[in-house]
Design an enzyme around this catalytic site. Structure first.
Site, PDB file in Angstrom:
ATOM      1  N   SER A 147      13.133   0.510  24.722  1.00 29.76           N
ATOM      2  CA  SER A 147      13.761   1.582  24.373  1.00 29.76           C
ATOM      3  C   SER A 147      13.719   2.567  24.683  1.00 29.76           C
ATOM      4  O   SER A 147      12.699   3.050  25.409  1.00 29.76           O
ATOM      5  CB  SER A 147      14.432   1.435  22.710  1.00 29.76           C
ATOM      6  OG  SER A 147      13.172   2.295  22.420  1.00 29.76           O
ATOM      7  N   HIS A 447     -13.695   5.700  -6.634  1.00 26.10           N
ATOM      8  CA  HIS A 447     -13.518   7.514  -7.316  1.00 26.10           C
ATOM      9  C   HIS A 447     -14.284   8.419  -7.100  1.00 26.10           C
ATOM     10  O   HIS A 447     -15.614   8.305  -6.456  1.00 26.10           O
ATOM     11  CB  HIS A 447     -13.765   7.484  -9.120  1.00 26.10           C
ATOM     12  CG  HIS A 447     -14.046   8.175  -9.714  1.00 26.10           C
ATOM     13  ND1 HIS A 447     -12.916   9.498  -9.705  1.00 26.10           N
ATOM     14  CD2 HIS A 447     -14.741   9.570 -10.142  1.00 26.10           C
ATOM     15  CE1 HIS A 447     -12.547  10.406 -10.345  1.00 26.10           C
ATOM     16  NE2 HIS A 447     -14.409  10.388 -10.261  1.00 26.10           N
TER      17      HIS A 447
END
Ligand SMILES: Cc1cc2nc3c(=O)[nH]c(=O)nc-3n(C[C@H](O)[C@H](O)[C@H](O)COP(=O)(O)OP(=O)(O)OC[C@H]3O[C@@H](n4cnc5c(N)ncnc54)[C@H](O)[C@@H]3O)c2cc1C
Length: 468
Positions: A147, A447
Protein backbone atom coordinates in the site's frame (compact mmCIF):
# COMPACT_ATOMS: atom_id res chain seq x y z
CA UNK A 1 12.42 -20.95 -20.29
CA UNK A 2 9.03 -22.59 -19.86
CA UNK A 3 7.61 -22.87 -16.35
CA UNK A 4 11.00 -22.08 -14.82
CA UNK A 5 9.35 -21.10 -11.56
CA UNK A 6 6.44 -22.56 -9.65
CA UNK A 7 5.81 -19.20 -8.03
CA UNK A 8 6.89 -15.63 -8.72
CA UNK A 9 5.98 -13.12 -6.04
CA UNK A 10 5.86 -9.40 -6.79
CA UNK A 11 6.72 -7.48 -3.62
CA UNK A 12 9.10 -8.42 -0.82
CA UNK A 13 7.18 -7.06 2.19
CA UNK A 14 5.86 -9.14 5.11
CA UNK A 15 3.28 -10.70 2.80
CA UNK A 16 5.62 -11.44 -0.10
CA UNK A 17 8.77 -12.49 1.74
CA UNK A 18 6.92 -14.82 4.11
CA UNK A 19 5.07 -16.37 1.16
CA UNK A 20 8.41 -16.85 -0.61
CA UNK A 21 10.04 -18.60 2.34
CA UNK A 22 7.00 -20.80 3.02
CA UNK A 23 6.68 -21.72 -0.68
CA UNK A 24 10.36 -22.66 -0.81
CA UNK A 25 9.99 -24.73 2.37
CA UNK A 26 7.20 -26.61 0.59
CA UNK A 27 9.49 -27.36 -2.36
CA UNK A 28 8.22 -24.75 -4.84
CA UNK A 29 10.81 -23.10 -7.05
CA UNK A 30 10.27 -19.51 -6.00
CA UNK A 31 11.39 -16.02 -6.98
CA UNK A 32 10.55 -12.75 -5.25
CA UNK A 33 10.73 -9.48 -7.19
CA UNK A 34 11.30 -6.33 -5.12
CA UNK A 35 11.97 -2.85 -6.40
CA UNK A 36 12.97 -0.82 -3.34
CA UNK A 37 16.50 -2.23 -3.12
CA UNK A 38 15.83 -3.94 0.20
CA UNK A 39 13.54 -6.71 1.37
CA UNK A 40 10.98 -6.28 4.16
CA UNK A 41 8.59 -3.88 2.42
CA UNK A 42 6.94 -0.93 4.11
CA UNK A 43 7.03 -2.71 7.46
CA UNK A 44 10.76 -3.18 7.86
CA UNK A 45 11.94 -0.16 5.87
CA UNK A 46 9.53 2.70 6.56
CA UNK A 47 6.81 1.32 8.81
CA UNK A 48 6.53 -0.97 11.84
CA UNK A 49 10.22 -1.34 12.56
CA UNK A 50 11.65 2.20 12.27
CA UNK A 51 8.58 3.59 14.06
CA UNK A 52 8.97 1.14 16.93
CA UNK A 53 12.71 1.87 17.15
CA UNK A 54 11.93 5.60 17.55
CA UNK A 55 9.06 4.92 19.95
CA UNK A 56 11.45 2.94 22.14
CA UNK A 57 14.19 5.60 22.03
CA UNK A 58 11.81 8.48 22.68
CA UNK A 59 10.15 6.58 25.53
CA UNK A 60 13.55 6.12 27.16
CA UNK A 61 14.28 9.83 26.70
CA UNK A 62 11.01 10.89 28.28
CA UNK A 63 11.44 8.40 31.12
CA UNK A 64 14.94 9.66 31.80
CA UNK A 65 13.81 13.29 31.69
CA UNK A 66 10.68 13.03 33.76
CA UNK A 67 10.20 9.70 35.50
CA UNK A 68 13.49 8.42 36.92
CA UNK A 69 13.46 10.98 39.72
CA UNK A 70 10.45 9.31 41.37
CA UNK A 71 12.55 6.12 41.58
CA UNK A 72 15.26 8.03 43.42
CA UNK A 73 17.51 8.20 40.36
CA UNK A 74 18.91 11.63 39.52
CA UNK A 75 20.82 11.60 36.25
CA UNK A 76 21.49 15.34 36.14
CA UNK A 77 20.95 17.14 32.86
CA UNK A 78 19.84 15.06 29.88
CA UNK A 79 20.80 15.81 26.29
CA UNK A 80 19.11 14.56 23.14
CA UNK A 81 21.37 13.30 20.35
CA UNK A 82 18.87 12.91 17.50
CA UNK A 83 21.54 11.91 15.00
CA UNK A 84 22.55 8.90 17.09
CA UNK A 85 18.89 8.01 17.69
CA UNK A 86 18.26 8.01 13.93
CA UNK A 87 21.46 6.05 13.24
CA UNK A 88 20.36 3.39 15.74
CA UNK A 89 16.99 3.15 13.96
CA UNK A 90 18.72 2.82 10.56
CA UNK A 91 21.00 0.07 11.89
CA UNK A 92 18.04 -1.94 13.17
CA UNK A 93 16.32 -1.62 9.79
CA UNK A 94 19.43 -2.70 7.85
CA UNK A 95 20.07 -5.62 10.19
CA UNK A 96 16.54 -6.93 9.75
CA UNK A 97 16.27 -6.39 5.98
CA UNK A 98 19.62 -8.14 5.47
CA UNK A 99 18.33 -10.89 7.71
CA UNK A 100 15.53 -11.53 5.20
CA UNK A 101 18.12 -11.71 2.40
CA UNK A 102 19.94 -14.34 4.44
CA UNK A 103 16.67 -16.28 4.91
CA UNK A 104 16.08 -16.15 1.14
CA UNK A 105 19.52 -17.65 0.53
CA UNK A 106 19.00 -20.27 3.22
CA UNK A 107 15.68 -21.32 1.68
CA UNK A 108 16.90 -20.99 -1.94
CA UNK A 109 14.45 -18.23 -2.89
CA UNK A 110 15.67 -16.21 -5.90
CA UNK A 111 15.70 -12.50 -4.97
CA UNK A 112 15.17 -10.46 -8.15
CA UNK A 113 15.96 -6.78 -7.64
CA UNK A 114 13.71 -4.78 -9.93
CA UNK A 115 10.20 -3.66 -10.80
CA UNK A 116 7.81 -6.42 -11.75
CA UNK A 117 4.88 -6.28 -14.15
CA UNK A 118 2.53 -9.06 -15.12
CA UNK A 119 3.13 -9.35 -18.87
CA UNK A 120 0.58 -12.14 -19.23
CA UNK A 121 -0.64 -15.14 -17.28
CA UNK A 122 2.47 -17.13 -16.34
CA UNK A 123 4.92 -14.37 -17.19
CA UNK A 124 6.40 -11.55 -15.09
CA UNK A 125 8.49 -8.89 -16.84
CA UNK A 126 11.09 -7.32 -14.58
CA UNK A 127 12.86 -4.03 -15.14
CA UNK A 128 16.12 -4.80 -13.37
CA UNK A 129 18.09 -2.28 -11.32
CA UNK A 130 20.63 -1.83 -14.13
CA UNK A 131 17.83 -0.84 -16.54
CA UNK A 132 17.75 -4.12 -18.45
CA UNK A 133 14.62 -6.28 -18.75
CA UNK A 134 14.15 -9.89 -17.79
CA UNK A 135 11.16 -12.20 -18.06
CA UNK A 136 10.32 -14.80 -15.42
CA UNK A 137 8.12 -17.66 -16.61
CA UNK A 138 6.09 -19.18 -13.82
CA UNK A 139 3.13 -21.43 -13.05
CA UNK A 140 1.74 -19.02 -10.45
CA UNK A 141 2.02 -15.31 -9.68
CA UNK A 142 1.42 -13.78 -6.27
CA UNK A 143 0.74 -10.03 -6.03
CA UNK A 144 2.06 -8.65 -2.72
CA UNK A 145 2.72 -5.04 -3.65
CA UNK A 146 1.32 -3.50 -0.48
CA UNK A 147 0.00 0.00 0.00
CA UNK A 148 0.92 3.67 -0.11
CA UNK A 149 0.04 6.70 1.98
CA UNK A 150 -3.25 8.36 0.98
CA UNK A 151 -2.88 11.94 -0.29
CA UNK A 152 -5.11 14.91 0.67
CA UNK A 153 -6.13 17.30 -2.12
CA UNK A 154 -4.38 20.64 -1.65
CA UNK A 155 -1.64 19.21 0.54
CA UNK A 156 1.50 18.37 -1.38
CA UNK A 157 3.93 16.10 0.42
CA UNK A 158 7.58 17.20 0.05
CA UNK A 159 8.89 14.81 2.77
CA UNK A 160 10.66 17.75 4.45
CA UNK A 161 8.03 20.09 5.91
CA UNK A 162 4.89 18.36 4.69
CA UNK A 163 5.65 14.71 5.27
CA UNK A 164 4.14 11.25 5.03
CA UNK A 165 5.05 8.73 7.73
CA UNK A 166 8.25 8.05 5.77
CA UNK A 167 9.42 11.66 6.17
CA UNK A 168 8.22 11.78 9.79
CA UNK A 169 10.59 8.89 10.56
CA UNK A 170 13.55 10.83 9.23
CA UNK A 171 13.35 14.43 10.48
CA UNK A 172 16.77 15.91 11.16
CA UNK A 173 15.64 18.19 13.96
CA UNK A 174 12.86 18.23 16.51
CA UNK A 175 10.06 20.46 15.16
CA UNK A 176 8.75 23.10 17.53
CA UNK A 177 5.19 22.49 16.39
CA UNK A 178 4.34 19.17 14.73
CA UNK A 179 0.83 18.84 13.31
CA UNK A 180 -0.62 15.43 12.53
CA UNK A 181 -3.48 15.24 10.06
CA UNK A 182 -5.48 12.13 10.99
CA UNK A 183 -6.04 10.58 14.42
CA UNK A 184 -5.29 7.00 13.39
CA UNK A 185 -2.61 4.75 14.85
CA UNK A 186 0.27 5.85 12.60
CA UNK A 187 -0.36 9.54 13.31
CA UNK A 188 -0.64 8.98 17.05
CA UNK A 189 2.53 6.88 17.15
CA UNK A 190 4.54 9.46 15.22
CA UNK A 191 2.95 12.28 17.22
CA UNK A 192 4.03 10.49 20.41
CA UNK A 193 7.61 10.18 19.19
CA UNK A 194 7.98 13.90 18.46
CA UNK A 195 6.02 15.04 21.53
CA UNK A 196 8.36 13.01 23.75
CA UNK A 197 11.36 14.55 22.02
CA UNK A 198 10.05 18.07 22.69
CA UNK A 199 7.56 19.11 19.98
CA UNK A 200 4.21 20.67 20.62
CA UNK A 201 1.89 18.22 18.86
CA UNK A 202 -1.56 18.98 17.46
CA UNK A 203 -3.72 16.25 15.96
CA UNK A 204 -6.31 17.42 13.44
CA UNK A 205 -9.08 14.88 12.89
CA UNK A 206 -12.13 15.12 10.63
CA UNK A 207 -14.30 12.87 12.81
CA UNK A 208 -15.49 13.58 16.36
CA UNK A 209 -13.11 10.95 17.80
CA UNK A 210 -9.65 9.53 17.28
CA UNK A 211 -8.95 5.92 16.24
CA UNK A 212 -12.26 5.20 14.55
CA UNK A 213 -13.03 1.49 14.65
CA UNK A 214 -11.58 1.11 18.14
CA UNK A 215 -13.94 0.26 21.02
CA UNK A 216 -15.53 3.61 21.90
CA UNK A 217 -14.82 3.48 25.64
CA UNK A 218 -11.17 2.61 25.03
CA UNK A 219 -10.81 5.30 22.40
CA UNK A 220 -12.20 7.95 24.78
CA UNK A 221 -9.79 6.92 27.53
CA UNK A 222 -6.94 6.81 25.06
CA UNK A 223 -7.56 10.39 23.95
CA UNK A 224 -7.86 11.55 27.56
CA UNK A 225 -4.48 10.00 28.44
CA UNK A 226 -2.76 11.40 25.34
CA UNK A 227 -4.20 14.83 26.18
CA UNK A 228 -2.87 14.54 29.72
CA UNK A 229 0.55 13.88 28.18
CA UNK A 230 0.29 17.17 26.29
CA UNK A 231 -1.04 16.19 22.85
CA UNK A 232 -3.62 18.63 21.56
CA UNK A 233 -6.66 17.54 19.55
CA UNK A 234 -8.70 19.44 16.99
CA UNK A 235 -11.60 17.09 16.30
CA UNK A 236 -14.37 17.63 13.74
CA UNK A 237 -11.89 19.70 11.78
CA UNK A 238 -11.02 19.39 8.12
CA UNK A 239 -7.81 20.42 6.42
CA UNK A 240 -8.40 22.54 3.34
CA UNK A 241 -4.83 23.27 2.34
CA UNK A 242 -1.19 23.39 3.37
CA UNK A 243 1.57 25.64 2.12
CA UNK A 244 5.24 25.20 2.88
CA UNK A 245 6.86 28.57 3.61
CA UNK A 246 10.42 29.64 4.43
CA UNK A 247 9.74 29.27 8.14
CA UNK A 248 7.49 26.24 8.21
CA UNK A 249 3.99 25.37 7.04
CA UNK A 250 0.71 27.27 6.97
CA UNK A 251 -2.06 24.75 7.38
CA UNK A 252 -5.60 25.87 6.61
CA UNK A 253 -8.36 24.17 8.57
CA UNK A 254 -12.12 24.62 8.92
CA UNK A 255 -14.89 23.04 10.99
CA UNK A 256 -15.82 19.69 9.37
CA UNK A 257 -19.49 20.64 9.20
CA UNK A 258 -18.86 24.08 7.67
CA UNK A 259 -17.89 27.50 8.98
CA UNK A 260 -14.97 29.88 8.89
CA UNK A 261 -11.50 28.58 8.20
CA UNK A 262 -8.33 29.47 10.08
CA UNK A 263 -4.59 29.05 9.66
CA UNK A 264 -2.37 26.95 11.87
CA UNK A 265 1.31 27.87 11.67
CA UNK A 266 3.67 25.01 12.38
CA UNK A 267 7.05 23.57 11.45
CA UNK A 268 6.12 20.15 10.12
CA UNK A 269 2.84 18.58 9.01
CA UNK A 270 2.35 14.82 8.88
CA UNK A 271 -0.27 13.64 6.39
CA UNK A 272 -1.59 10.47 7.92
CA UNK A 273 -5.15 9.89 6.78
CA UNK A 274 -4.86 6.24 5.82
CA UNK A 275 -3.29 4.05 3.19
CA UNK A 276 -4.51 2.70 -0.13
CA UNK A 277 -3.53 -0.38 -2.16
CA UNK A 278 -0.49 0.09 -4.36
CA UNK A 279 -0.71 -1.66 -7.71
CA UNK A 280 0.54 1.04 -10.09
CA UNK A 281 2.27 -0.22 -13.22
CA UNK A 282 1.56 -3.89 -12.44
CA UNK A 283 -0.50 -4.43 -15.58
CA UNK A 284 -3.53 -5.70 -13.67
CA UNK A 285 -6.15 -4.09 -15.94
CA UNK A 286 -4.40 -5.41 -19.06
CA UNK A 287 -4.35 -8.97 -17.78
CA UNK A 288 -7.93 -8.75 -16.41
CA UNK A 289 -7.35 -8.88 -12.64
CA UNK A 290 -10.42 -7.36 -11.01
CA UNK A 291 -10.20 -4.58 -8.44
CA UNK A 292 -12.93 -2.74 -6.58
CA UNK A 293 -13.55 1.01 -6.94
CA UNK A 294 -10.91 1.75 -4.28
CA UNK A 295 -8.24 -0.24 -6.11
CA UNK A 296 -8.40 -3.20 -3.72
CA UNK A 297 -7.51 -6.41 -5.59
CA UNK A 298 -10.50 -8.75 -5.48
CA UNK A 299 -9.76 -12.25 -4.18
CA UNK A 300 -11.68 -15.32 -3.05
CA UNK A 301 -11.15 -17.25 0.20
CA UNK A 302 -8.10 -18.95 -1.37
CA UNK A 303 -6.42 -15.63 -2.33
CA UNK A 304 -7.17 -16.31 -6.01
CA UNK A 305 -7.86 -13.25 -8.15
CA UNK A 306 -10.30 -13.24 -11.05
CA UNK A 307 -7.51 -14.59 -13.29
CA UNK A 308 -6.51 -18.25 -12.80
CA UNK A 309 -2.89 -18.61 -11.68
CA UNK A 310 -2.73 -15.11 -10.18
CA UNK A 311 -3.12 -14.66 -6.43
CA UNK A 312 -2.94 -11.62 -4.13
CA UNK A 313 -2.32 -10.96 -0.42
CA UNK A 314 -1.48 -8.29 2.14
CA UNK A 315 -2.27 -4.58 2.08
CA UNK A 316 -3.42 -4.65 -1.55
CA UNK A 317 -6.37 -6.95 -0.72
CA UNK A 318 -9.31 -6.63 1.70
CA UNK A 319 -8.89 -6.67 5.47
CA UNK A 320 -6.80 -4.73 7.97
CA UNK A 321 -3.57 -3.23 6.67
CA UNK A 322 -1.30 -4.92 9.20
CA UNK A 323 2.02 -6.66 8.82
CA UNK A 324 1.01 -9.80 10.73
CA UNK A 325 -2.16 -10.14 8.65
CA UNK A 326 0.00 -9.91 5.50
CA UNK A 327 2.44 -12.48 6.95
CA UNK A 328 -0.34 -14.94 7.77
CA UNK A 329 -1.76 -14.53 4.30
CA UNK A 330 1.73 -15.07 2.87
CA UNK A 331 2.08 -18.33 4.74
CA UNK A 332 -1.39 -19.66 3.97
CA UNK A 333 -1.43 -18.58 0.31
CA UNK A 334 1.87 -20.41 -0.26
CA UNK A 335 0.37 -23.53 1.31
CA UNK A 336 -2.73 -23.28 -0.89
CA UNK A 337 -0.67 -22.68 -4.05
CA UNK A 338 1.43 -25.74 -3.21
CA UNK A 339 -1.74 -27.85 -3.05
CA UNK A 340 -2.40 -27.85 0.68
CA UNK A 341 -5.47 -26.33 2.25
CA UNK A 342 -5.23 -23.32 4.52
CA UNK A 343 -7.35 -20.85 6.39
CA UNK A 344 -7.07 -17.64 8.41
CA UNK A 345 -9.39 -16.70 11.27
CA UNK A 346 -9.93 -13.01 10.53
CA UNK A 347 -11.87 -12.69 13.81
CA UNK A 348 -8.69 -13.32 15.77
CA UNK A 349 -6.25 -10.80 14.30
CA UNK A 350 -4.97 -8.43 16.96
CA UNK A 351 -4.56 -4.72 16.35
CA UNK A 352 -2.05 -2.79 18.44
CA UNK A 353 -1.18 0.88 18.83
CA UNK A 354 2.36 1.21 20.22
CA UNK A 355 1.94 4.53 21.99
CA UNK A 356 2.19 4.90 25.74
CA UNK A 357 0.02 3.39 27.00
CA UNK A 358 -0.34 0.75 24.32
CA UNK A 359 -3.79 -0.08 23.04
CA UNK A 360 -4.51 -3.60 21.85
CA UNK A 361 -7.66 -5.27 20.71
CA UNK A 362 -8.94 -8.43 19.14
CA UNK A 363 -12.41 -9.43 17.97
CA UNK A 364 -15.53 -7.35 18.25
CA UNK A 365 -16.03 -3.97 19.92
CA UNK A 366 -19.09 -3.24 22.07
CA UNK A 367 -20.44 -1.06 19.27
CA UNK A 368 -20.16 -3.91 16.76
CA UNK A 369 -21.88 -6.38 19.09
CA UNK A 370 -24.72 -3.93 19.75
CA UNK A 371 -25.14 -3.29 16.05
CA UNK A 372 -25.25 -7.03 15.33
CA UNK A 373 -27.78 -7.54 18.14
CA UNK A 374 -25.51 -10.00 19.96
CA UNK A 375 -26.16 -10.32 23.68
CA UNK A 376 -22.91 -10.10 25.61
CA UNK A 377 -21.40 -9.67 29.06
CA UNK A 378 -18.57 -7.29 29.95
CA UNK A 379 -15.73 -7.89 32.41
CA UNK A 380 -13.46 -4.96 33.19
CA UNK A 381 -10.44 -4.54 35.40
CA UNK A 382 -8.33 -1.38 35.86
CA UNK A 383 -4.52 -1.50 36.01
CA UNK A 384 -4.73 0.78 39.05
CA UNK A 385 -5.84 -2.31 41.00
CA UNK A 386 -3.02 -4.51 39.64
CA UNK A 387 -0.06 -4.83 41.98
CA UNK A 388 2.60 -5.05 39.27
CA UNK A 389 1.24 -1.96 37.51
CA UNK A 390 1.57 -0.13 40.82
CA UNK A 391 5.20 -1.29 41.21
CA UNK A 392 5.87 -0.13 37.65
CA UNK A 393 3.99 3.19 37.92
CA UNK A 394 1.85 2.14 34.95
CA UNK A 395 -1.61 2.35 36.44
CA UNK A 396 -3.35 4.03 33.47
CA UNK A 397 -5.84 1.91 31.56
CA UNK A 398 -7.88 -1.27 31.87
CA UNK A 399 -8.70 -4.65 30.39
CA UNK A 400 -12.17 -5.19 28.95
CA UNK A 401 -13.38 -8.63 27.93
CA UNK A 402 -16.61 -9.15 26.00
CA UNK A 403 -18.14 -12.61 26.05
CA UNK A 404 -21.29 -14.13 24.61
CA UNK A 405 -24.11 -13.93 27.16
CA UNK A 406 -25.37 -17.44 26.49
CA UNK A 407 -22.15 -19.40 25.86
CA UNK A 408 -19.48 -17.21 27.55
CA UNK A 409 -17.32 -17.56 24.42
CA UNK A 410 -14.91 -14.60 24.18
CA UNK A 411 -16.05 -12.33 21.35
CA UNK A 412 -13.61 -9.47 21.81
CA UNK A 413 -11.07 -7.95 24.16
CA UNK A 414 -9.71 -4.43 24.42
CA UNK A 415 -6.73 -3.49 26.53
CA UNK A 416 -5.33 -0.04 27.16
CA UNK A 417 -2.25 -0.04 29.34
CA UNK A 418 1.45 -0.84 29.53
CA UNK A 419 2.37 -3.91 27.46
CA UNK A 420 -1.18 -4.25 26.12
CA UNK A 421 0.32 -5.49 22.84
CA UNK A 422 1.85 -8.47 24.61
CA UNK A 423 -1.05 -9.12 26.97
CA UNK A 424 -3.60 -9.36 24.15
CA UNK A 425 -2.06 -12.57 22.80
CA UNK A 426 -3.44 -14.67 25.61
CA UNK A 427 -6.90 -13.71 24.39
CA UNK A 428 -5.95 -14.17 20.71
CA UNK A 429 -5.02 -17.78 21.56
CA UNK A 430 -8.21 -18.25 23.61
CA UNK A 431 -10.28 -16.96 20.69
CA UNK A 432 -8.45 -19.24 18.24
CA UNK A 433 -9.51 -22.16 20.41
CA UNK A 434 -13.08 -20.83 20.78
CA UNK A 435 -12.47 -20.44 24.52
CA UNK A 436 -14.62 -18.73 27.12
CA UNK A 437 -14.01 -15.98 29.68
CA UNK A 438 -14.28 -18.76 32.27
CA UNK A 439 -11.32 -20.55 30.62
CA UNK A 440 -9.19 -17.44 31.20
CA UNK A 441 -10.60 -16.98 34.71
CA UNK A 442 -9.71 -20.59 35.64
CA UNK A 443 -6.15 -20.35 34.27
CA UNK A 444 -3.41 -19.72 36.84
CA UNK A 445 -1.56 -16.45 36.11
CA UNK A 446 1.85 -15.62 37.59
CA UNK A 447 2.06 -13.04 40.36
CA UNK A 448 2.83 -10.18 40.28
CA UNK A 449 2.24 -9.65 36.56
CA UNK A 450 0.18 -7.35 34.38
CA UNK A 451 -1.41 -10.55 33.03
CA UNK A 452 -3.29 -10.88 36.28
CA UNK A 453 -5.40 -7.91 35.14
CA UNK A 454 -6.52 -10.03 32.16
CA UNK A 455 -7.57 -12.82 34.48
CA UNK A 456 -9.36 -10.40 36.79
CA UNK A 457 -11.28 -8.97 33.81
CA UNK A 458 -12.27 -12.54 32.91
CA UNK A 459 -13.44 -13.10 36.50
CA UNK A 460 -15.32 -9.79 36.30
CA UNK A 461 -17.35 -11.11 33.35
CA UNK A 462 -19.07 -13.30 35.94
CA UNK A 463 -19.04 -10.59 38.60
CA UNK A 464 -16.36 -12.23 40.73
CA UNK A 465 -13.16 -10.20 40.30
CA UNK A 466 -11.16 -10.54 43.50
CA UNK A 467 -8.87 -7.52 43.72
CA UNK A 468 -11.41 -4.75 43.28
C1 LIG B 1 4.61 4.20 9.72
C2 LIG B 1 3.97 2.86 9.66
C3 LIG B 1 3.95 2.08 10.79
C4 LIG B 1 3.37 0.82 10.76
N1 LIG B 1 3.37 0.07 11.90
C5 LIG B 1 2.81 -1.15 11.90
C6 LIG B 1 2.84 -1.96 13.05
O1 LIG B 1 3.37 -1.57 14.08
N2 LIG B 1 2.28 -3.18 12.99
C7 LIG B 1 1.68 -3.65 11.85
O2 LIG B 1 1.17 -4.78 11.85
N3 LIG B 1 1.65 -2.91 10.72
C8 LIG B 1 2.20 -1.69 10.72
N4 LIG B 1 2.21 -0.95 9.56
C9 LIG B 1 1.56 -1.51 8.36
C10 LIG B 1 2.49 -2.52 7.68
O3 LIG B 1 3.70 -1.88 7.35
C11 LIG B 1 1.82 -3.08 6.45
O4 LIG B 1 0.56 -3.61 6.79
C12 LIG B 1 2.66 -4.19 5.82
O5 LIG B 1 3.93 -3.71 5.46
C13 LIG B 1 1.96 -4.76 4.58
O6 LIG B 1 2.74 -5.76 4.03
P1 LIG B 1 2.67 -6.10 2.47
O7 LIG B 1 3.64 -7.20 2.26
O8 LIG B 1 1.27 -6.31 2.05
O9 LIG B 1 3.14 -4.77 1.73
P2 LIG B 1 4.44 -3.87 1.85
O10 LIG B 1 5.11 -4.05 3.14
O11 LIG B 1 4.01 -2.50 1.48
O12 LIG B 1 5.42 -4.46 0.76
C14 LIG B 1 5.16 -4.36 -0.59
C15 LIG B 1 6.47 -4.30 -1.34
O13 LIG B 1 6.19 -4.45 -2.72
C16 LIG B 1 7.12 -3.66 -3.44
N5 LIG B 1 6.56 -3.42 -4.77
C17 LIG B 1 5.44 -2.73 -5.08
N6 LIG B 1 5.23 -2.78 -6.42
C18 LIG B 1 6.24 -3.49 -6.94
C19 LIG B 1 6.58 -3.89 -8.25
N7 LIG B 1 5.82 -3.56 -9.31
N8 LIG B 1 7.69 -4.63 -8.43
C20 LIG B 1 8.47 -4.98 -7.37
N9 LIG B 1 8.21 -4.63 -6.11
C21 LIG B 1 7.10 -3.91 -5.90
C22 LIG B 1 7.25 -2.41 -2.60
O14 LIG B 1 8.49 -1.76 -2.88
C23 LIG B 1 7.21 -2.98 -1.19
O15 LIG B 1 8.49 -3.19 -0.68
C24 LIG B 1 2.80 0.32 9.55
C25 LIG B 1 2.84 1.10 8.40
C26 LIG B 1 3.41 2.35 8.44
C27 LIG B 1 3.45 3.17 7.17
Amino acid sequence: MSDAYDLVIIGGGPGGYVAAIRAAQLGLRTACVEKRGALGGTCLNVGCIPSKALLQSSEKYEETMHELKTHGIDVGSVKLDLKTMMARKAKIVTGLTQGIEFLFKKNKVDYVKGTGRIAKVGSVAVKLEDGSESTLETKNILIATGSESMPIPGVEVDEKKIVSSTGALDLTKVPEHFVVIGGGYIGLEMGSVWRRLGSKVTVVEFLDRITPGMDGEVSKNFQRILKKQGMEFRLKTKVTGAKATKDGVTLTVAPADGGDGEDILCDVVLVSVGRRPYTAGLGLEEVGVEMDNRGVVTIDDNFATSVPGIYAIGDCVRGPMLAHKAEDEGMVSAEIISGQSGHINYDAIPGIVYTWPEVASVGKTEEQLKEAGVEYRVGKFPFSANSRARCNDTTDGFVKILSDKATDRVLGTHIIGADAGTLIHEIVAIMEFGGSAEDVARTCHGHPTLSEAVREAALAVDGRAVHI
